[in-house]
Design a protein around this motif. Sequence first.
Motif, mmCIF file in Angstrom:
data_model
loop_
_atom_site.group_PDB
_atom_site.id
_atom_site.type_symbol
_atom_site.label_atom_id
_atom_site.label_comp_id
_atom_site.label_asym_id
_atom_site.label_seq_id
_atom_site.Cartn_x
_atom_site.Cartn_y
_atom_site.Cartn_z
ATOM 1 N N ALA A 1 -15.679 -12.456 -49.127
ATOM 2 C CA ALA A 1 -15.171 -11.083 -49.158
ATOM 3 C C ALA A 1 -15.045 -10.570 -50.583
ATOM 4 O O ALA A 1 -15.300 -9.402 -50.869
ATOM 5 C CB ALA A 1 -13.815 -11.024 -48.453
ATOM 6 N N LYS A 2 -14.672 -11.466 -51.507
ATOM 7 C CA LYS A 2 -14.441 -11.061 -52.890
ATOM 8 C C LYS A 2 -15.739 -10.795 -53.638
ATOM 9 O O LYS A 2 -15.844 -9.816 -54.391
ATOM 10 C CB LYS A 2 -13.636 -12.147 -53.607
ATOM 11 C CG LYS A 2 -13.291 -11.799 -55.050
ATOM 12 C CD LYS A 2 -12.429 -12.887 -55.685
ATOM 13 C CE LYS A 2 -12.052 -12.522 -57.121
ATOM 14 N NZ LYS A 2 -11.190 -13.567 -57.736
ATOM 15 N N TYR A 3 -16.743 -11.663 -53.428
ATOM 16 C CA TYR A 3 -17.967 -11.583 -54.230
ATOM 17 C C TYR A 3 -19.189 -11.065 -53.463
ATOM 18 O O TYR A 3 -20.277 -11.004 -54.016
ATOM 19 C CB TYR A 3 -18.299 -12.967 -54.799
ATOM 20 C CG TYR A 3 -17.267 -13.481 -55.780
ATOM 21 C CD1 TYR A 3 -17.149 -12.925 -57.038
ATOM 22 C CD2 TYR A 3 -16.412 -14.520 -55.422
ATOM 23 C CE1 TYR A 3 -16.201 -13.401 -57.944
ATOM 24 C CE2 TYR A 3 -15.465 -15.006 -56.320
ATOM 25 C CZ TYR A 3 -15.360 -14.444 -57.576
ATOM 26 O OH TYR A 3 -14.424 -14.922 -58.453
ATOM 27 N N ASP A 4 -19.026 -10.723 -52.187
ATOM 28 C CA ASP A 4 -20.140 -10.226 -51.367
ATOM 29 C C ASP A 4 -21.290 -11.234 -51.302
ATOM 30 O O ASP A 4 -22.470 -10.866 -51.377
ATOM 31 C CB ASP A 4 -20.667 -8.882 -51.907
ATOM 32 C CG ASP A 4 -19.659 -7.759 -51.731
ATOM 33 O OD1 ASP A 4 -18.893 -7.827 -50.755
ATOM 34 O OD2 ASP A 4 -19.622 -6.842 -52.556
ATOM 35 N N PHE A 5 -20.958 -12.507 -51.144
ATOM 36 C CA PHE A 5 -21.982 -13.537 -51.028
ATOM 37 C C PHE A 5 -22.653 -13.483 -49.662
ATOM 38 O O PHE A 5 -22.071 -13.024 -48.676
ATOM 39 C CB PHE A 5 -21.370 -14.934 -51.197
ATOM 40 C CG PHE A 5 -20.960 -15.275 -52.598
ATOM 41 C CD1 PHE A 5 -21.752 -14.914 -53.676
ATOM 42 C CD2 PHE A 5 -19.791 -15.980 -52.850
ATOM 43 C CE1 PHE A 5 -21.388 -15.239 -54.970
ATOM 44 C CE2 PHE A 5 -19.416 -16.311 -54.135
ATOM 45 C CZ PHE A 5 -20.212 -15.937 -55.199
ATOM 46 N N THR A 6 -23.899 -13.983 -49.616
ATOM 47 C CA THR A 6 -24.549 -14.243 -48.331
ATOM 48 C C THR A 6 -24.558 -15.738 -48.033
ATOM 49 O O THR A 6 -24.721 -16.146 -46.884
ATOM 50 C CB THR A 6 -26.000 -13.720 -48.321
ATOM 51 O OG1 THR A 6 -26.722 -14.305 -49.412
ATOM 52 C CG2 THR A 6 -26.029 -12.205 -48.450
ATOM 53 N N ALA A 7 -24.391 -16.541 -49.087
ATOM 54 C CA ALA A 7 -24.295 -17.990 -48.926
ATOM 55 C C ALA A 7 -23.529 -18.551 -50.115
ATOM 56 O O ALA A 7 -23.491 -17.944 -51.188
ATOM 57 C CB ALA A 7 -25.684 -18.624 -48.842
ATOM 58 N N LEU A 8 -22.898 -19.694 -49.914
ATOM 59 C CA LEU A 8 -22.069 -20.301 -50.945
ATOM 60 C C LEU A 8 -22.331 -21.805 -50.965
ATOM 61 O O LEU A 8 -22.241 -22.464 -49.916
ATOM 62 C CB LEU A 8 -20.594 -20.015 -50.648
ATOM 63 C CG LEU A 8 -19.554 -20.344 -51.712
ATOM 64 C CD1 LEU A 8 -19.820 -19.547 -52.979
ATOM 65 C CD2 LEU A 8 -18.162 -20.018 -51.182
ATOM 66 N N PRO A 9 -22.683 -22.383 -52.126
ATOM 67 C CA PRO A 9 -22.975 -23.814 -52.174
ATOM 68 C C PRO A 9 -21.715 -24.673 -52.044
ATOM 69 O O PRO A 9 -20.643 -24.299 -52.530
ATOM 70 C CB PRO A 9 -23.629 -23.993 -53.544
ATOM 71 C CG PRO A 9 -23.102 -22.870 -54.376
ATOM 72 C CD PRO A 9 -22.894 -21.729 -53.427
ATOM 73 N N VAL A 10 -21.880 -25.821 -51.391
ATOM 74 C CA VAL A 10 -20.783 -26.779 -51.211
ATOM 75 C C VAL A 10 -21.157 -28.057 -51.955
ATOM 76 O O VAL A 10 -22.238 -28.615 -51.740
ATOM 77 C CB VAL A 10 -20.543 -27.089 -49.723
ATOM 78 C CG1 VAL A 10 -19.360 -28.045 -49.556
ATOM 79 C CG2 VAL A 10 -20.294 -25.802 -48.931
ATOM 80 N N VAL A 11 -20.280 -28.521 -52.839
ATOM 81 C CA VAL A 11 -20.575 -29.696 -53.659
ATOM 82 C C VAL A 11 -19.523 -30.778 -53.411
ATOM 83 O O VAL A 11 -18.415 -30.497 -52.940
ATOM 84 C CB VAL A 11 -20.614 -29.340 -55.163
ATOM 85 C CG1 VAL A 11 -21.723 -28.341 -55.439
ATOM 86 C CG2 VAL A 11 -19.263 -28.770 -55.628
ATOM 87 N N ASP A 12 -19.909 -32.023 -53.760
ATOM 88 C CA ASP A 12 -18.952 -33.121 -53.661
ATOM 89 C C ASP A 12 -18.204 -33.281 -54.978
ATOM 90 O O ASP A 12 -18.309 -32.432 -55.872
ATOM 91 C CB ASP A 12 -19.660 -34.418 -53.250
ATOM 92 C CG ASP A 12 -20.694 -34.879 -54.275
ATOM 93 O OD1 ASP A 12 -20.695 -34.334 -55.410
ATOM 94 O OD2 ASP A 12 -21.490 -35.772 -53.946
ATOM 95 N N GLY A 13 -17.467 -34.363 -55.112
ATOM 96 C CA GLY A 13 -16.652 -34.569 -56.297
ATOM 97 C C GLY A 13 -17.441 -34.731 -57.575
ATOM 98 O O GLY A 13 -16.895 -34.591 -58.673
ATOM 99 N N GLU A 14 -18.734 -35.028 -57.471
ATOM 100 C CA GLU A 14 -19.582 -35.195 -58.652
ATOM 101 C C GLU A 14 -20.534 -34.024 -58.841
ATOM 102 O O GLU A 14 -21.560 -34.141 -59.513
ATOM 103 C CB GLU A 14 -20.366 -36.504 -58.529
ATOM 104 C CG GLU A 14 -19.463 -37.736 -58.466
ATOM 105 C CD GLU A 14 -20.261 -39.022 -58.344
ATOM 106 O OE1 GLU A 14 -21.499 -38.983 -58.493
ATOM 107 O OE2 GLU A 14 -19.648 -40.069 -58.100
#
Length: 462
Positions: free
Chosen positions: A227-240
Motif C-alpha cells: 500500500a505504501k510503495y505501490d508494489f506489484t511484487a515484493l522479494p522475500v529473503v532469508d537471514g543471509e
Amino acid sequence: MKENDFSARVLELLQSKQYAALHRYLDTLNPADIAEMMDDLLSEGQITQEDLPRIFRLLPKELAADTFVEMDSDLQEALIAAFSDRELREVIDEMFLDDTVDIIEEMPANVVKRILKNVDADTRKSINEVLNYPEDSAGSIMTIEYVDLRPDMTVKEAFEHIRRTGVDKETIYTCYVISAVRKLLGLVSVKDLLLASYEDRIRDVMETNVISVATRDDQEEVANLFAKYDFTALPVVDGENRLVGIVTVDDAIAVMQEETTEDIEKMAAITPSEHSYFKTGIFETWKQRIPWLLILMVSATFTGMIISSFESALAAQVVLTAFIPMLMDTGGNSGSQSSVTVIRGMSLGDIEFRDLWRVMWKESRVALMCGVTLAVVNFGKVLLVDRLLLHNSSVTVPVAAVVCLTLIATVFFSKLVGCSLPMVAKRLGFDPAVMASPLLTTIVDAISLLIYFQFAKMLLGL
C-alpha cells in the motif's frame, strides 16, 4: 453482464445438455465469476454435487485451474473427491505454488495426503518448505515462481531467459537479479529492459536499492508495504539475504481483506472466523460470540457496584437515574471514535507508540470541543424538553448542570482512554483490536458513573 445472467445461462445450457455450447460460454467468463456462480447455484439447490465436476470438466485446462483457486474450500474438497488422480495432477500442475499451499492449508488430512501424492518430488519439497514457515508470515504467503537474472547477462540474454522460463512464473514484469549463491543484488523491470540496448549488461540497468522482507516478517506488515510503495511484487529473503520467493499484489490484497475482517470482528467482540457468514454453522457462530458476551456481562458487575454504592444519592434525586444511559452511551461512543481512529492509524503505520503524547494532546483538544458542544445542546434540551414540555419539575437547573458537566468530563476522559488504550496494548504485546471493545466499554462506563456521582454530590449536596 450480471451474475444472475451468468447463472441462468449456464443452468439453461446444462439442463438442455448443450455441453459444447456450455464449454464455449464458460470460456468467455472470468474465473472468479465462474467460481461464484457455481457456489450460488449449489447453495440455491439449482445444481447438485454431481453437477459440479460435470461443469468443471468443460473448462479449458488453464481456466479450470484459475477457477479452482477462486473457489471456497468446500467446493474444492467436493471436486477433489470427484477427480481422478490424473485430473487432480492436471489441475495442480496448472496452479502456482502459493495457491496450492493455500488450498492444502484448508483441506482435511486425507485430502492433503492425496494432493501431495499427486505432485512431483520437487513440488512436494517446495510445498513442505512453505508450510514450515510460521502462519501469517511472509514465507507462508510467498511463491517461488519468479524470474531471476544474473548481473553479467546482456539484455538480449535476459529476454531469451524470460521467454524460456516465464510461462511458468506468476509474474514476469519484475525480474530479480541474484548472485551465484542466490543473494539478492537488485531488480529490473521489463520496461527497463525494453528501453535498454540489447548489448547492455543487467548490472548496468538494474535497480540496487531494493526493498525486501524476511521470511518471518508479519504478513500484515508486508501488505502495508504494498500500500505504501505501490508494489506489484515484493522479494522475500532469508537471514543471509538470499532470495527465496516473492509476494505478489493479489496475495497482499487477500491479506489486507483478511486482517481488516479480523480486526472488525475483534472490535465487535467476536472471535474471528475463517469462513464466510453463510458457511459458518450456528454452533460455531455461538462459540465465536459467547466468550465475549460472558466477559462483557461479568465486567458490567463493576458498573453495578458503582451504582449500588450511590443508592442513597439516587434515592434522594431519582431523576438522576434517567440520564445514566445517555451519559454511558455518549462516553462509549466517544471512546470508540478515538479507539477506531488510532487502531486504523496504527495498522497503516501512521501512528507509533512514541506518538502517544502527541495523540493524547490532539484528542484532548478534540474531546474538549466535542464535550462543550454536547453539553450546551444538552443543557437546552434538558430545560426545554424535559422540564417545560414534559413538565418534569424534578429537572432543575442544578440537575441540568450536573448532567452537562458530566458530559464534558466523560467525553474528555473517554477519548483519552480510547486513544491511549490500543497503543499501550500493542506496546505490551496484546492485540489492540481486542482491547477496543470489552476493556474500553468497562473502563468508560465506570468513569462515566464515578464522574456523574461526584458532580451530583458537589452540586446537589447529596
